[in-house]
Write a protein that holds these residues in place. Structure first.
Motif, PDB file in Angstrom:
ATOM      1  N   GLU A 213       0.818  -1.210   0.000  1.00 39.78           N
ATOM      2  CA  GLU A 213       0.000   0.000   0.000  1.00 39.78           C
ATOM      3  C   GLU A 213       0.853   1.262   0.000  1.00 39.78           C
ATOM      4  O   GLU A 213       0.442   2.287  -0.550  1.00 39.78           O
ATOM      5  CB  GLU A 213      -0.948  -0.008   1.202  1.00 39.78           C
ATOM      6  CG  GLU A 213      -1.988  -1.130   1.139  1.00 39.78           C
ATOM      7  CD  GLU A 213      -2.968  -1.083   2.285  1.00 39.78           C
ATOM      8  OE1 GLU A 213      -2.817  -0.194   3.148  1.00 39.78           O
ATOM      9  OE2 GLU A 213      -3.881  -1.928   2.324  1.00 39.78           O
TER      10      GLU A 213
ATOM     11  N   GLN B 184       1.841   2.201  -3.426  1.00 39.27           N
ATOM     12  CA  GLN B 184       0.721   2.638  -4.263  1.00 39.27           C
ATOM     13  C   GLN B 184       0.536   4.157  -4.220  1.00 39.27           C
ATOM     14  O   GLN B 184      -0.184   4.714  -5.054  1.00 39.27           O
ATOM     15  CB  GLN B 184      -0.571   1.957  -3.801  1.00 39.27           C
ATOM     16  CG  GLN B 184      -0.592   0.446  -4.013  1.00 39.27           C
ATOM     17  CD  GLN B 184      -1.833  -0.211  -3.431  1.00 39.27           C
ATOM     18  OE1 GLN B 184      -2.794   0.471  -3.076  1.00 39.27           O
ATOM     19  NE2 GLN B 184      -1.816  -1.527  -3.329  1.00 39.27           N
TER      20      GLN B 184
ATOM     21  N   GLY C 185       4.008   5.533  -7.556  1.00 43.86           N
ATOM     22  CA  GLY C 185       2.798   4.736  -7.404  1.00 43.86           C
ATOM     23  C   GLY C 185       2.560   3.731  -8.513  1.00 43.86           C
ATOM     24  O   GLY C 185       1.566   3.002  -8.481  1.00 43.86           O
TER      25      GLY C 185
ATOM     26  N   PRO D 151       3.308  -1.036  -8.134  1.00 46.25           N
ATOM     27  CA  PRO D 151       2.273  -2.052  -7.961  1.00 46.25           C
ATOM     28  C   PRO D 151       1.433  -2.267  -9.223  1.00 46.25           C
ATOM     29  O   PRO D 151       0.978  -3.383  -9.493  1.00 46.25           O
ATOM     30  CB  PRO D 151       1.416  -1.497  -6.818  1.00 46.25           C
ATOM     31  CG  PRO D 151       2.341  -0.609  -6.062  1.00 46.25           C
ATOM     32  CD  PRO D 151       3.193   0.026  -7.115  1.00 46.25           C
TER      33      PRO D 151
ATOM     34  N   ILE E  23      -4.983   1.775 -10.496  1.00 50.15           N
ATOM     35  CA  ILE E  23      -4.689   0.465  -9.918  1.00 50.15           C
ATOM     36  C   ILE E  23      -5.956  -0.382  -9.788  1.00 50.15           C
ATOM     37  O   ILE E  23      -5.926  -1.602  -9.970  1.00 50.15           O
ATOM     38  CB  ILE E  23      -3.984   0.620  -8.552  1.00 50.15           C
ATOM     39  CG1 ILE E  23      -3.420  -0.729  -8.106  1.00 50.15           C
ATOM     40  CG2 ILE E  23      -4.915   1.213  -7.500  1.00 50.15           C
ATOM     41  CD1 ILE E  23      -2.490  -0.640  -6.919  1.00 50.15           C
TER      42      ILE E  23
END
Length: 232
Positions: free
Chosen positions: A117, A120, A128, A131, A164
């Motif tokens: 997280e 991200q 970011g 991921p 994402i």
């Protein structure tokens, strides 16, 4: 669970109401006693024999333990570092080929990266995108091991439509029909209506007119409101 029926893996996060502490305790106990559901209970005699055998094996391993040889950096470790450094730049065919050549190690590392997280965040290393690269590669690998983590990512995103979130849905579609059962399990048990509506797109893409999917979608239709996105 003791009769080979898998537990809903998100109970530990989604259980609510008076049943919540019992469900969470049950899930943790079963996971602990059965090693995540892989080693089911037999008779007490069988369980005792397995325990004694594993204890003896552990004692023998301790007696024979030697220092492991020094191992150089794994190519997958280097790949993960490269994915973090790439920023918005897409991964290369050579990197995908490396993942295919070291599939088991790559899938485990990519799942860990996809679920990070902190990475991200836009101000994280890679802006970011690390991921996101990992999720795309898991989809290309059609990694069945990644299905539940990808669903968890969809469920954790509060604003559907971010990169994402959509990337995880597309990766589930790339994984194909083998992802259907975990998605349907999530849609049956989760109270997260927004995530279920988002996953409806993946269900439509991979269900191949499966009657179970039709019934689950009907249930979500009844549960959702137009404001939540019932039109999906």
């Amino acid at each position: 669970a003791l009769h080979s029926r898998p537990l809903y893996w998100r109970w530990k996060w989604e259980a609510y109401g008076p049943a919540a502490p019992w469900l969470i305790t049950l899930a943790l106990l079963i996971e602990g006693y059965t090693n995540g559901g892989q080693n089911l209970f037999g008779s007490p005699q069988e369980a005792r024999a397995r325990f004694q055998a594993s204890l003896q094996q552990a004692e023998e391993m301790l007696e024979e333990e030697e220092l492991p040889p020094e191992i150089g950096p794994s190519p997958i470790d280097e790949l993960i570092d490269e994915l973090i450094e790439r920023g918005k730049e897409r991964w290369t065919p050579e990197q995908l080929a490396l993942c295919q050549a070291h599939r088991k190690e790559a899938i485990a590392a990519l799942i860990e990266l996809a679920s990070d997280e902190e990475l991200q965040l836009e101000d994280a290393p890679g802006e970011g995108y690390a991921p996101i690269h990992a999720i795309e590669l898991l989809g290309e690998l059609q990694a069945m091991e990644a299905v539940q983590p990808l669903i968890d990512i969809v469920a954790s995103i509060e604003e559907p439509g971010v990169i994402i979130h959509d990337t995880a849905i597309f990766a589930l579609q790339k994984i194909g029909p083998s992802a259907l059962e975990p998605i349907l399990t999530f849609m049956r048990y989760s109270p997260n209506v927004e995530a279920k509506l988002s996953l409806a797109e993946a269900v439509e893409a991979i269900s191949q007119r499966d009657e179970r999917a039709y019934q689950v979608l009907l249930d979500v239709w009844d549960e959702a409101t137009w404001e939540e996105g019932r039109c999906l």
